[in-house]
Design a protein around this motif. Sequence first.
Motif, PDB file in Angstrom:
ATOM      1  N   ARG A  74       0.834  -1.203   0.000  1.00 38.09           N
ATOM      2  CA  ARG A  74       0.000   0.000   0.000  1.00 38.09           C
ATOM      3  C   ARG A  74       0.869   1.255   0.000  1.00 38.09           C
ATOM      4  N   LYS A  75       0.369   2.319  -0.603  1.00 37.97           N
ATOM      5  CA  LYS A  75       1.119   3.575  -0.690  1.00 37.97           C
ATOM      6  C   LYS A  75       1.423   4.182   0.668  1.00 37.97           C
ATOM      7  N   TRP A  76       0.542   4.017   1.625  1.00 41.36           N
ATOM      8  CA  TRP A  76       0.723   4.631   2.933  1.00 41.36           C
ATOM      9  C   TRP A  76       1.724   3.895   3.817  1.00 41.36           C
ATOM     10  N   PHE A  77       2.128   2.685   3.413  1.00 42.68           N
ATOM     11  CA  PHE A  77       3.072   1.919   4.233  1.00 42.68           C
ATOM     12  C   PHE A  77       4.390   2.696   4.313  1.00 42.68           C
ATOM     13  N   PRO A  78       4.994   2.794   5.511  1.00 41.87           N
ATOM     14  CA  PRO A  78       6.112   3.720   5.708  1.00 41.87           C
ATOM     15  C   PRO A  78       7.433   3.350   5.043  1.00 41.87           C
ATOM     16  N   VAL A  79       7.555   2.175   4.460  1.00 36.66           N
ATOM     17  CA  VAL A  79       8.813   1.769   3.817  1.00 36.66           C
ATOM     18  C   VAL A  79       8.487   1.274   2.419  1.00 36.66           C
ATOM     19  N   ASN A  80       9.224   1.769   1.416  1.00 34.15           N
ATOM     20  CA  ASN A  80       8.940   1.303   0.058  1.00 34.15           C
ATOM     21  C   ASN A  80       9.476  -0.123  -0.144  1.00 34.15           C
ATOM     22  N   GLU A  81       9.059  -0.759  -1.219  1.00 36.29           N
ATOM     23  CA  GLU A  81       9.364  -2.176  -1.451  1.00 36.29           C
ATOM     24  C   GLU A  81      10.868  -2.453  -1.574  1.00 36.29           C
ATOM     25  N   ASP A  82      11.625  -1.564  -2.243  1.00 43.12           N
ATOM     26  CA  ASP A  82      13.066  -1.775  -2.380  1.00 43.12           C
ATOM     27  C   ASP A  82      13.772  -1.709  -1.025  1.00 43.12           C
ATOM     28  N   GLU A  83      13.454  -0.692  -0.232  1.00 41.71           N
ATOM     29  CA  GLU A  83      14.042  -0.575   1.103  1.00 41.71           C
ATOM     30  C   GLU A  83      13.655  -1.774   1.960  1.00 41.71           C
ATOM     31  N   PHE A  84      12.414  -2.196   1.822  1.00 40.43           N
ATOM     32  CA  PHE A  84      11.914  -3.333   2.585  1.00 40.43           C
ATOM     33  C   PHE A  84      12.709  -4.591   2.247  1.00 40.43           C
ATOM     34  N   ALA A  85      12.920  -4.834   0.972  1.00 40.97           N
ATOM     35  CA  ALA A  85      13.659  -6.030   0.540  1.00 40.97           C
ATOM     36  C   ALA A  85      15.108  -5.986   1.004  1.00 40.97           C
ATOM     37  N   LYS A  86      15.753  -4.817   0.914  1.00 39.14           N
ATOM     38  CA  LYS A  86      17.136  -4.682   1.379  1.00 39.14           C
ATOM     39  C   LYS A  86      17.247  -4.935   2.875  1.00 39.14           C
ATOM     40  N   ALA A  87      16.334  -4.343   3.631  1.00 38.05           N
ATOM     41  CA  ALA A  87      16.358  -4.520   5.084  1.00 38.05           C
ATOM     42  C   ALA A  87      16.080  -5.974   5.455  1.00 38.05           C
ATOM     43  N   GLU A  88      15.168  -6.602   4.738  1.00 45.53           N
ATOM     44  CA  GLU A  88      14.835  -7.999   5.001  1.00 45.53           C
ATOM     45  C   GLU A  88      16.041  -8.903   4.719  1.00 45.53           C
ATOM     46  N   ALA A  89      16.751  -8.641   3.632  1.00 50.50           N
ATOM     47  CA  ALA A  89      17.950  -9.419   3.309  1.00 50.50           C
ATOM     48  C   ALA A  89      19.035  -9.205   4.353  1.00 50.50           C
ATOM     49  N   TRP A  90      19.229  -7.940   4.745  1.00 52.55           N
ATOM     50  CA  TRP A  90      20.217  -7.622   5.783  1.00 52.55           C
ATOM     51  C   TRP A  90      19.885  -8.376   7.065  1.00 52.55           C
ATOM     52  N   TYR A  91      18.647  -8.288   7.487  1.00 51.62           N
ATOM     53  CA  TYR A  91      18.225  -8.927   8.736  1.00 51.62           C
ATOM     54  C   TYR A  91      18.312 -10.447   8.625  1.00 51.62           C
ATOM     55  N   GLY A  92      17.984 -10.958   7.452  1.00 46.07           N
ATOM     56  CA  GLY A  92      18.093 -12.404   7.239  1.00 46.07           C
ATOM     57  C   GLY A  92      19.526 -12.890   7.360  1.00 46.07           C
ATOM     58  N   ARG A  93      20.462 -12.059   6.974  1.00 47.58           N
ATOM     59  CA  ARG A  93      21.876 -12.435   7.047  1.00 47.58           C
ATOM     60  C   ARG A  93      22.438 -12.291   8.453  1.00 47.58           C
ATOM     61  N   TRP A  94      22.147 -11.171   9.113  1.00 52.19           N
ATOM     62  CA  TRP A  94      22.771 -10.857  10.394  1.00 52.19           C
ATOM     63  C   TRP A  94      21.887 -11.162  11.596  1.00 52.19           C
ATOM     64  N   GLY A  95      20.597 -11.339  11.372  1.00 55.88           N
ATOM     65  CA  GLY A  95      19.700 -11.692  12.456  1.00 55.88           C
ATOM     66  C   GLY A  95      19.537 -10.601  13.496  1.00 55.88           C
ATOM     67  N   VAL A  96      19.226 -11.026  14.698  1.00 57.24           N
ATOM     68  CA  VAL A  96      18.913 -10.104  15.781  1.00 57.24           C
ATOM     69  C   VAL A  96      20.073  -9.142  16.080  1.00 57.24           C
ATOM     70  N   TRP A  97      21.294  -9.546  15.789  1.00 56.00           N
ATOM     71  CA  TRP A  97      22.446  -8.687  16.088  1.00 56.00           C
ATOM     72  C   TRP A  97      22.524  -7.475  15.175  1.00 56.00           C
ATOM     73  N   SER A  98      21.781  -7.505  14.070  1.00 55.82           N
ATOM     74  CA  SER A  98      21.730  -6.302  13.230  1.00 55.82           C
ATOM     75  C   SER A  98      21.069  -5.148  13.974  1.00 55.82           C
ATOM     76  N   LEU A  99      20.316  -5.458  15.026  1.00 49.37           N
ATOM     77  CA  LEU A  99      19.679  -4.415  15.830  1.00 49.37           C
ATOM     78  C   LEU A  99      20.696  -3.553  16.575  1.00 49.37           C
ATOM     79  N   THR A 100      21.934  -4.004  16.675  1.00 53.16           N
ATOM     80  CA  THR A 100      22.966  -3.151  17.288  1.00 53.16           C
ATOM     81  C   THR A 100      23.187  -1.899  16.449  1.00 53.16           C
ATOM     82  N   LEU A 101      22.714  -1.915  15.217  1.00 45.72           N
ATOM     83  CA  LEU A 101      22.820  -0.751  14.329  1.00 45.72           C
ATOM     84  C   LEU A 101      21.532   0.071  14.310  1.00 45.72           C
ATOM     85  N   SER A 102      20.610  -0.229  15.198  1.00 45.98           N
ATOM     86  CA  SER A 102      19.331   0.483  15.221  1.00 45.98           C
ATOM     87  C   SER A 102      19.490   1.963  15.569  1.00 45.98           C
ATOM     88  N   TRP A 103      20.609   2.340  16.120  1.00 46.54           N
ATOM     89  CA  TRP A 103      20.857   3.742  16.467  1.00 46.54           C
ATOM     90  C   TRP A 103      21.216   4.590  15.257  1.00 46.54           C
TER      91      TRP A 103
END
Length: 149
Positions: A74-103
């Motif tokens: 949906r257009k109102w969703f706060p993250v576009n599809e490309d950003e969503f896919a990149k973030a999903e791939a990043w998180y899939g690779r690094w898992g919960v420890w990627s949250l250390t970069l949440s800052w």
Amino acid sequence: MTASLWAMFVSAFTSATLLPGSSEILMTGLLSADGGALARETAVPLVAVATLGNALGSAVNWVLGRFFSHYRDRKWFPVNEDEFAKAEAWYGRWGVWSLTLSWMPIIGDPITLIAGVMRTRFLPFILIVVAAKAARYAFIAWGVVTVLA
């Protein structure tokens, strides 16, 4: 001081969501007020309030990811599809420890949203996010207090 703490909370909260915010600039300004005369006394409460607000904002992102990700086309969703896919791939690779970069600016918000999408348990999520956000604000406060000393 109470108004300053509320302003810091709101700024930190919005900074962690996809809404605009500039909590680092506000914290620097508040610590520098009056030539930094009260910087040492106000640093700890400001860091605590900023951390709380920023972590709660990240929790909102987690909830959005967890419960609203099926609306991501949906257009109102706060993250576009490309950003969503990149973030999903990043998180899939690094898992919960990627949250250390949440800052971090730009990538931190999508990582917290993707953590919800990937069904990360809330307790590890919030513990890592709080630690990362607290470290950032403590570093900023330390830098300002050191410069003003």
